[in-house]
Design an enzyme around this catalytic site. Structure first.
Site, PDB file in Angstrom:
ATOM      1  N   ARG A   1      43.544  56.165 -65.768  1.00  0.00           N
ATOM      2  CA  ARG A   1      43.414  57.059 -64.611  1.00  0.00           C
ATOM      3  C   ARG A   1      44.720  57.828 -64.345  1.00  0.00           C
ATOM      4  O   ARG A   1      45.790  57.418 -64.779  1.00  0.00           O
ATOM      5  CB  ARG A   1      43.053  56.271 -63.341  1.00  0.00           C
ATOM      6  CG  ARG A   1      44.094  55.209 -62.926  1.00  0.00           C
ATOM      7  CD  ARG A   1      45.016  55.643 -61.810  1.00  0.00           C
ATOM      8  NE  ARG A   1      46.083  54.692 -61.567  1.00  0.00           N
ATOM      9  CZ  ARG A   1      47.273  54.763 -62.110  1.00  0.00           C
ATOM     10  NH1 ARG A   1      47.556  55.724 -62.963  1.00  0.00           N
ATOM     11  NH2 ARG A   1      48.204  53.875 -61.839  1.00  0.00           N
TER      12      ARG A   1
ATOM     13  N   GLU B   1      49.803  57.336 -53.007  1.00  0.00           N
ATOM     14  CA  GLU B   1      50.581  56.486 -53.922  1.00  0.00           C
ATOM     15  C   GLU B   1      51.157  55.285 -53.193  1.00  0.00           C
ATOM     16  O   GLU B   1      51.731  55.421 -52.099  1.00  0.00           O
ATOM     17  CB  GLU B   1      51.701  57.333 -54.540  1.00  0.00           C
ATOM     18  CG  GLU B   1      51.966  56.996 -55.969  1.00  0.00           C
ATOM     19  CD  GLU B   1      50.744  57.216 -56.870  1.00  0.00           C
ATOM     20  OE1 GLU B   1      49.959  56.259 -57.068  1.00  0.00           O
ATOM     21  OE2 GLU B   1      50.580  58.327 -57.377  1.00  0.00           O
ATOM     22  N   HIS B   2      50.968  54.124 -53.794  1.00  0.00           N
ATOM     23  CA  HIS B   2      51.454  52.852 -53.221  1.00  0.00           C
ATOM     24  C   HIS B   2      50.855  52.610 -51.831  1.00  0.00           C
ATOM     25  O   HIS B   2      51.492  52.009 -50.978  1.00  0.00           O
ATOM     26  CB  HIS B   2      52.991  52.847 -53.126  1.00  0.00           C
ATOM     27  CG  HIS B   2      53.673  52.517 -54.424  1.00  0.00           C
ATOM     28  ND1 HIS B   2      54.300  51.310 -54.651  1.00  0.00           N
ATOM     29  CD2 HIS B   2      53.814  53.234 -55.548  1.00  0.00           C
ATOM     30  CE1 HIS B   2      54.825  51.325 -55.884  1.00  0.00           C
ATOM     31  NE2 HIS B   2      54.539  52.475 -56.437  1.00  0.00           N
TER      32      HIS B   2
ATOM     33  N   ASP C   1      47.437  51.608 -51.684  1.00  0.00           N
ATOM     34  CA  ASP C   1      46.259  50.736 -51.832  1.00  0.00           C
ATOM     35  C   ASP C   1      46.521  49.309 -51.364  1.00  0.00           C
ATOM     36  O   ASP C   1      45.686  48.695 -50.696  1.00  0.00           O
ATOM     37  CB  ASP C   1      45.705  50.763 -53.273  1.00  0.00           C
ATOM     38  CG  ASP C   1      46.696  50.377 -54.357  1.00  0.00           C
ATOM     39  OD1 ASP C   1      47.897  50.204 -54.056  1.00  0.00           O
ATOM     40  OD2 ASP C   1      46.268  50.226 -55.529  1.00  0.00           O
TER      41      ASP C   1
ATOM     42  N   GLY D   1      52.112  54.804 -67.186  1.00  0.00           N
ATOM     43  CA  GLY D   1      51.615  54.849 -65.809  1.00  0.00           C
ATOM     44  C   GLY D   1      50.199  55.385 -65.733  1.00  0.00           C
ATOM     45  O   GLY D   1      49.774  55.866 -64.683  1.00  0.00           O
TER      46      GLY D   1
ATOM     47  N   SER E   1      47.585  53.455 -66.485  1.00  0.00           N
ATOM     48  CA  SER E   1      46.734  52.290 -66.255  1.00  0.00           C
ATOM     49  C   SER E   1      46.058  51.732 -67.493  1.00  0.00           C
ATOM     50  O   SER E   1      44.913  51.283 -67.431  1.00  0.00           O
ATOM     51  CB  SER E   1      45.659  52.656 -65.233  1.00  0.00           C
ATOM     52  OG  SER E   1      45.900  51.983 -64.064  1.00  0.00           O
ATOM     53  N   SER E   2      46.781  51.721 -68.604  1.00  0.00           N
ATOM     54  CA  SER E   2      46.171  51.146 -69.802  1.00  0.00           C
ATOM     55  C   SER E   2      45.961  49.649 -69.619  1.00  0.00           C
ATOM     56  O   SER E   2      44.971  49.082 -70.086  1.00  0.00           O
ATOM     57  CB  SER E   2      47.053  51.403 -71.024  1.00  0.00           C
ATOM     58  OG  SER E   2      48.330  50.847 -70.835  1.00  0.00           O
TER      59      SER E   2
ATOM     60  N   ASP F   1      43.499  50.930 -59.322  1.00  0.00           N
ATOM     61  CA  ASP F   1      43.273  51.141 -60.756  1.00  0.00           C
ATOM     62  C   ASP F   1      41.956  50.509 -61.206  1.00  0.00           C
ATOM     63  O   ASP F   1      41.197  51.095 -61.973  1.00  0.00           O
ATOM     64  CB  ASP F   1      44.443  50.546 -61.565  1.00  0.00           C
ATOM     65  CG  ASP F   1      45.787  51.099 -61.109  1.00  0.00           C
ATOM     66  OD1 ASP F   1      45.794  52.136 -60.422  1.00  0.00           O
ATOM     67  OD2 ASP F   1      46.820  50.493 -61.426  1.00  0.00           O
TER      68      ASP F   1
ATOM     69  N   LYS G   1      54.437  47.868 -66.648  1.00  0.00           N
ATOM     70  CA  LYS G   1      54.234  46.999 -65.495  1.00  0.00           C
ATOM     71  C   LYS G   1      54.894  45.648 -65.695  1.00  0.00           C
ATOM     72  O   LYS G   1      55.244  44.964 -64.757  1.00  0.00           O
ATOM     73  CB  LYS G   1      52.735  46.756 -65.315  1.00  0.00           C
ATOM     74  CG  LYS G   1      52.082  47.644 -64.314  1.00  0.00           C
ATOM     75  CD  LYS G   1      50.671  47.127 -64.099  1.00  0.00           C
ATOM     76  CE  LYS G   1      49.853  48.088 -63.261  1.00  0.00           C
ATOM     77  NZ  LYS G   1      48.434  47.742 -63.286  1.00  0.00           N
TER      78      LYS G   1
HETATM   79  C1  GLA Z   1      50.061  50.643 -59.797  1.00  0.00           C
HETATM   80  C2  GLA Z   1      49.214  49.579 -59.120  1.00  0.00           C
HETATM   81  C3  GLA Z   1      48.233  50.217 -58.142  1.00  0.00           C
HETATM   82  C4  GLA Z   1      48.926  51.174 -57.179  1.00  0.00           C
HETATM   83  C5  GLA Z   1      49.816  52.143 -57.942  1.00  0.00           C
HETATM   84  C6  GLA Z   1      50.649  53.008 -57.025  1.00  0.00           C
HETATM   85  O1  GLA Z   1      49.277  51.442 -60.622  1.00  0.00           O
HETATM   86  O2  GLA Z   1      48.499  48.847 -60.081  1.00  0.00           O
HETATM   87  O3  GLA Z   1      47.544  49.204 -57.458  1.00  0.00           O
HETATM   88  O4  GLA Z   1      49.648  50.449 -56.208  1.00  0.00           O
HETATM   89  O5  GLA Z   1      50.694  51.466 -58.821  1.00  0.00           O
HETATM   90  O6  GLA Z   1      49.858  53.827 -56.236  1.00  0.00           O
END
Ligand code: GLA
Length: 499
Positions: free
Chosen positions: A69, A75-76, A78, A171, A173-174, A218, A262
């Protein structure tokens, strides 16, 4: 959908290469669109062929996909229960699998960067070393083991081969795609359907297994996204609404060339933010007891979305000035304000596995962290209306404001991301911002499709030319391997069984 044989699927996909549409190729076209069908059929064919090499005796297979995604706004937010507006991209992970009966998971990756992993489903599953890709598969199974519906069947085990085209450490989300993919396959293989929404909830916290304290953005978008739409996600309770995007514009993910895995150093940087928000909640609750004694204490900053909270934050600056008389809070100060001993502040709010979140010199900048949450929330709330009116400039402005807030108030940017955003705007982007966890990784820019080629060229010349990729010492992936710099993102559908 019946279980297919790898060989016959390959033959069907080959027939498509020779010009005849087949049920398999039509299925692929329904997911990726006609224009992508040829290239995508090739990916599936290659994966199935690899499967046949690795598991020649297994005939009945199923095939799944889960997308990465880009986040457009929010951002940050969730993990505070505040809304987000991401979109799933066509870059995805694919998995071909067959069920086993010995509670063993044997998982292979076509990329040599990720060695074979095998584990027995005995719970709790002990993680591999930090950063190991197998931990994302274990995270899924560990999360599923808590579900009565899944316990007996889905946990019978599987043999699987994974491939993917989501660049790792970018960044995009793999790693969450792998969590979602493993869980979707583990359930689907045994006919267990708990619904995508409940699975998103289970996996959001399930991914804490790997050590990052993320929210559910994500997982939710990788599962629930719809083609050609962004997804507006609210968390309390979890609700996802597709939002159509202006077709004349494309979203481009551009890699800053600063790696953001991550599992690496970015993990502590990331986890510091939820910890700061936990502290901010405590300070807000302390203030509410004085300024709004009838208000229920917040569990998360997202509690400010309640009707009562909305009244209190109508004038955000005034709210912040009242609640946070200081910009920064040391543990000592917090102990005084909250009347809690410093050691308890550390254990209650600043735990991060064994390490603990270190206190920055001068204290935690809670006021500006909270300001980011409030302004970002307001941007996400305004976005669907702006998009519905087709106001691309208005949406671009929200993206730009979001980047400033991420950089200045939330401090999750870095010089390279700031520079890339500046170059993208010079190159004509209506909006450009960092996307995802930050501290490296990608930006996302909104660009008019007609000017796409010129935009990409401008970034090549003004940002990438002569710039080396930087990663953490010893980390894999940047050891000379070329980094994919620019990805034009088409809004894709969420995870599903393909065959
Ligand atoms: C990462 C986390 C998400 C979210 C984003 C920032 O991707 O996995 O849950 O907090 O950072 O928006």
């Amino acid at each position: 959908m019946s279980v297919g044989r790898a060989g016959s699927l390959i033959r069907e996909l080959e027939r498509f290469r020779d010009g005849s549409a087949t049920p398999a190729s039509r299925r692929i076209a329904s997911i990726y669109g006609d224009a992508q069908a040829t290239a995508q059929c090739g990916r599936y064919r290659a994966l199935l062929a690899r499967w046949l090499e690795l598991f020649p005796d297994e005939r009945a297979v199923q095939v799944y996909r889960a997308p990465g995604r880009v986040n457009l706004l929010g951002e940050h937010t969730d993990y505070n229960g505040l809304p987000v507006l991401p979109m799933a991209i066509q870059r995805d992970l694919l998995l071909v699998c067959a069920s086993r009966t010995d509670s063993q998971v044997c998982i292979r990756n076509v990329s040599e960067e990720f060695p074979a992993r095998e584990f027995k489903l005995e719970f709790p599953l002990s993680p591999y070393e930090a950063g190991d890709w197998g931990n994302y598969c274990k995270a899924s199974y560990q999360a599923l083991s808590g579900l009565p519906a899944a316990r007996e069947t889905a946990l019978a085990g599987m043999s699987a081969v994974v491939s993917g085209d989501i660049p790792p450490g970018a960044g995009l989300s793999s790693s969450t795609a792998l969590v979602v993919l493993t869980a979707t396959a583990a359930l689907g293989l045994h006919g267990v359907d708990i619904g995508k929404k409940s699975l998103a909830g289970v996996l959001a916290t399930g991914e804490h297994y790997v050590g990052t304290r993320g929210g559910g953005m994500d997982q939710t978008v990788s599962l629930l996204a719809e083609r050609e739409h962004a997804l507006l996600v609210n968390f309390v309770p979890l609700e996802a609404r597709p939002i159509s995007l202006p077709g004349a514009f494309a979203f481009v993910a551009a890699h800053s060339l600063v790696e953001a895995r991550k599992s690496g150093k970015a993990r502590l940087a990331y986890n510091t933010r939820p910890a700061e928000c936990r502290l901010a909640v405590a300070v807000v609750n302390h203030a509410l007891a004085h300024i709004a004694p009838a208000a229920a204490p917040l569990e998360l900053l997202g509690g400010l979305c309640s009707p009562e909270g909305r009244k209190l934050t109508r004038d955000p600056q005034q709210f912040l000035d009242t609640v946070f008389p200081h910009e920064h809070y040391t543990v000592e100060m917090l102990a005084g304000v909250l009347a809690i001993p410093p050691a308890e502040i550390r254990s209650r709010f600043l735990g991060d596995g064994d390490a603990g979140i270190p206190e920055p010199e001068g204290g935690f900048p809670l006021k500006k962290r909270c300001r980011h949450q409030l302004t970002e929330w307001s941007r996400v709330e305004r976005a669907p209306g702006i998009l519905m009116q087709g106001d691309a400039e208005g949406f671009g402005l929200l993206m730009n404001e979001s980047h400033s807030s991420c950089a200045q108030d939330y401090e999750i940017s870095c010089p390279e991301l700031d520079e890339l955003v500046r170059v993208a705007r010079d190159a004509g982007a209506l909006g450009s911002r960092l996307t995802g966890a930050g501290f490296g990784g990608c930006t996302v820019s909104m660009v008019i499709r007609e000017g796409l080629a010129g935009f990409l060229l401008h970034l090549e010349e003004d940002y990438y030319c002569g710039r080396p990729a930087t990663g953490e010492a010893g980390s894999k992936g940047y050891s000379g391997a070329p980094v994919e710099k620019l990805i034009v993102c088409e809004p894709s559908a969420g995870a599903c069984r393909v065959f």
